[in-house]
Design a protein around this motif. Structure first.
Motif, PDB file in Angstrom:
ATOM      1  N   LEU A   5       0.749  -1.317  -0.106  1.00 38.34           N
ATOM      2  CA  LEU A   5       0.098  -0.064   0.022  1.00 38.34           C
ATOM      3  C   LEU A   5       0.863   1.183   0.027  1.00 38.34           C
ATOM      4  CD1 LEU A   5      -2.754   1.291   0.118  1.00 38.34           C
ATOM      5  CD2 LEU A   5      -2.787   0.890   2.422  1.00 38.34           C
ATOM      6  N   GLY A   6       2.086   1.334   0.748  1.00 38.35           N
ATOM      7  CA  GLY A   6       2.884   2.469   0.748  1.00 38.35           C
ATOM      8  C   GLY A   6       3.223   3.005  -0.692  1.00 38.35           C
ATOM      9  N   LYS A   7       3.368   2.075  -1.543  1.00 34.35           N
ATOM     10  CA  LYS A   7       3.770   2.794  -2.967  1.00 34.35           C
ATOM     11  C   LYS A   7       2.937   3.132  -3.586  1.00 34.35           C
ATOM     12  CE  LYS A   7       2.404  -1.136  -6.430  1.00 34.35           C
ATOM     13  NZ  LYS A   7       2.884  -2.161  -7.389  1.00 34.35           N
ATOM     14  N   PHE A   8       1.707   3.256  -3.478  1.00 35.07           N
ATOM     15  CA  PHE A   8       0.660   4.308  -3.806  1.00 35.07           C
ATOM     16  C   PHE A   8       0.742   5.516  -3.297  1.00 35.07           C
ATOM     17  CE2 PHE A   8      -0.822   0.027  -4.607  1.00 35.07           C
ATOM     18  CZ  PHE A   8      -1.168   0.391  -5.824  1.00 35.07           C
ATOM     19  N   LYS A   9       1.202   5.975  -2.094  1.00 41.32           N
ATOM     20  CA  LYS A   9       1.403   7.331  -1.529  1.00 41.32           C
ATOM     21  C   LYS A   9       2.299   8.179  -2.204  1.00 41.32           C
ATOM     22  CE  LYS A   9      -0.413   6.590   2.870  1.00 41.32           C
ATOM     23  NZ  LYS A   9      -1.435   7.734   3.082  1.00 41.32           N
ATOM     24  N   LEU A  10       2.027   9.398  -2.275  1.00 41.32           N
ATOM     25  CA  LEU A  10       2.958  10.494  -2.875  1.00 41.32           C
ATOM     26  C   LEU A  10       3.173  11.423  -2.101  1.00 41.32           C
ATOM     27  CD1 LEU A  10       1.883  11.094  -6.662  1.00 41.32           C
ATOM     28  CD2 LEU A  10       4.334  10.416  -5.735  1.00 41.32           C
ATOM     29  N   GLN A 106      10.519   8.956  -5.044  1.00 40.69           N
ATOM     30  CA  GLN A 106       9.201   8.668  -5.718  1.00 40.69           C
ATOM     31  C   GLN A 106       9.372   9.605  -7.473  1.00 40.69           C
ATOM     32  OE1 GLN A 106       6.460  10.431  -2.971  1.00 40.69           O
ATOM     33  NE2 GLN A 106       6.071   8.517  -1.791  1.00 40.69           N
ATOM     34  N   VAL A 107       9.132   8.896  -8.226  1.00 41.54           N
ATOM     35  CA  VAL A 107       9.263   9.423  -9.548  1.00 41.54           C
ATOM     36  C   VAL A 107       7.733   9.479 -10.188  1.00 41.54           C
ATOM     37  CG1 VAL A 107      10.497   9.504 -11.675  1.00 41.54           C
ATOM     38  CG2 VAL A 107      11.688   8.456  -9.836  1.00 41.54           C
TER      39      VAL A 107
END
Length: 191
Positions: A5-10, A106-107
Motif C-alpha cells: 500500500l505504501g507504494k501508492f502514496k505520494l 518517488q518518480v
C-alpha cells in the motif's frame, strides 16, 4: 500500512516529476486532440508541482533530429534537462545521476511516446528501486493500442498508474494546504 500500500502514496518532499521527450518534431505524429490534452495536463502538473516544491527533470531524445521540448513547456522544463539517445531514460547515465543528486524516491512519469521511451523508463526506474507513478492522462502514443499496452505493462510491472489531479491532490493531502487554492485554480483552468 503494508509495503504494498505504501507504494501508492505520494509525498511532495520525496517526489520528482519527469517529463519525457515532449519534442517539437514528434508532435505532428500524435493525434492532435490527444497531444493538446497531454500538453495542457503536463503544463498543469509542472506548474502544480512547482508550487509544491517538487523538482522537474525533463529529457529530449536526440534533439538534433527530433527537436527540442515544445515551446509551451520549454521554460518550465529547463531546470534539469537531459539529452539522450537511449530510449529509456535510465540508459543515460546523466539521468540517473540527476535523480540520485535530488535524493527523491518517488518518480512521477509523463511524456511520450508511452510504449517506447516512457515504458522503458518506467521499467528502468522500477529496476533501480524507485517508486514509480505513471500519469496516464499525461502520456501518449501515436496509436491507442500502443498507449493501452504500455499502461497495462507498466501496471503489471509494479508502477502505480494514476492521473494528474490525483498526483497533485495526493501530495497536498488536505484542503488546508497553503497551496490548495493555487493548485485548484490550475486544475480548473485545464478543464
Amino acid at each position: 500500512m503494508s509495503n504494498e500500500l505504501g507504494k501508492f502514496k505520494l509525498e511532495a518532499e520525496k517526489a520528482v516529476l519527469v517529463v519525457i521527450d515532449v519534442q517539437a518534431r514528434l508532435v505532428p505524429s500524435m493525434p492532435q486532440d490527444v497531444y493538446l490534452r497531454l500538453r495542457d495536463t503536463i503544463g498543469m502538473l509542472v506548474n502544480g508541482v512547482g508550487l509544491l516544491g517538487v523538482p522537474v527533470v525533463a529529457t529530449e531524445q536526440y534533439p538534433q533530429g527530433i527537436g527540442h521540448t515544445v515551446p509551451e513547456l520549454a521554460d518550465a522544463c529547463k531546470g534539469t534537462l537531459i539529452e539522450k539517445v537511449s530510449f529509456g531514460c535510465c540508459g543515460e547515465p546523466d539521468f540517473l545521476a540527476a535523480l540520485k543528486k535530488l535524493g527523491r524516491s518517488q518518480v512521477i512519469i509523463t511524456g511520450m511516446e508511452a510504449h517506447v521511451c516512457v515504458y522503458q523508463t518506467v521499467l528502468g526506474l522500477l529496476e533501480e528501486g524507485y517508486n514509480v507513478h505513471l500519469v496516464r492522462d499525461a502520456i501518449c502514443s501515436r496509436n491507442k493500442i500502443d498507449y493501452l499496452t504500455a499502461v497495462a505493462g507498466a501496471d503489471k510491472a509494479g508502477a502505480v498508474v494514476t492521473s494528474a489531479e490525483t498526483v497533485l491532490f495526493q501530495m497536498m493531502q488536505k484542503s488546508t494546504h497553503e497551496q490548495f487554492r493555487a493548485v485548484s485554480k490550475l486544475v480548473k483552468a485545464r478543464g
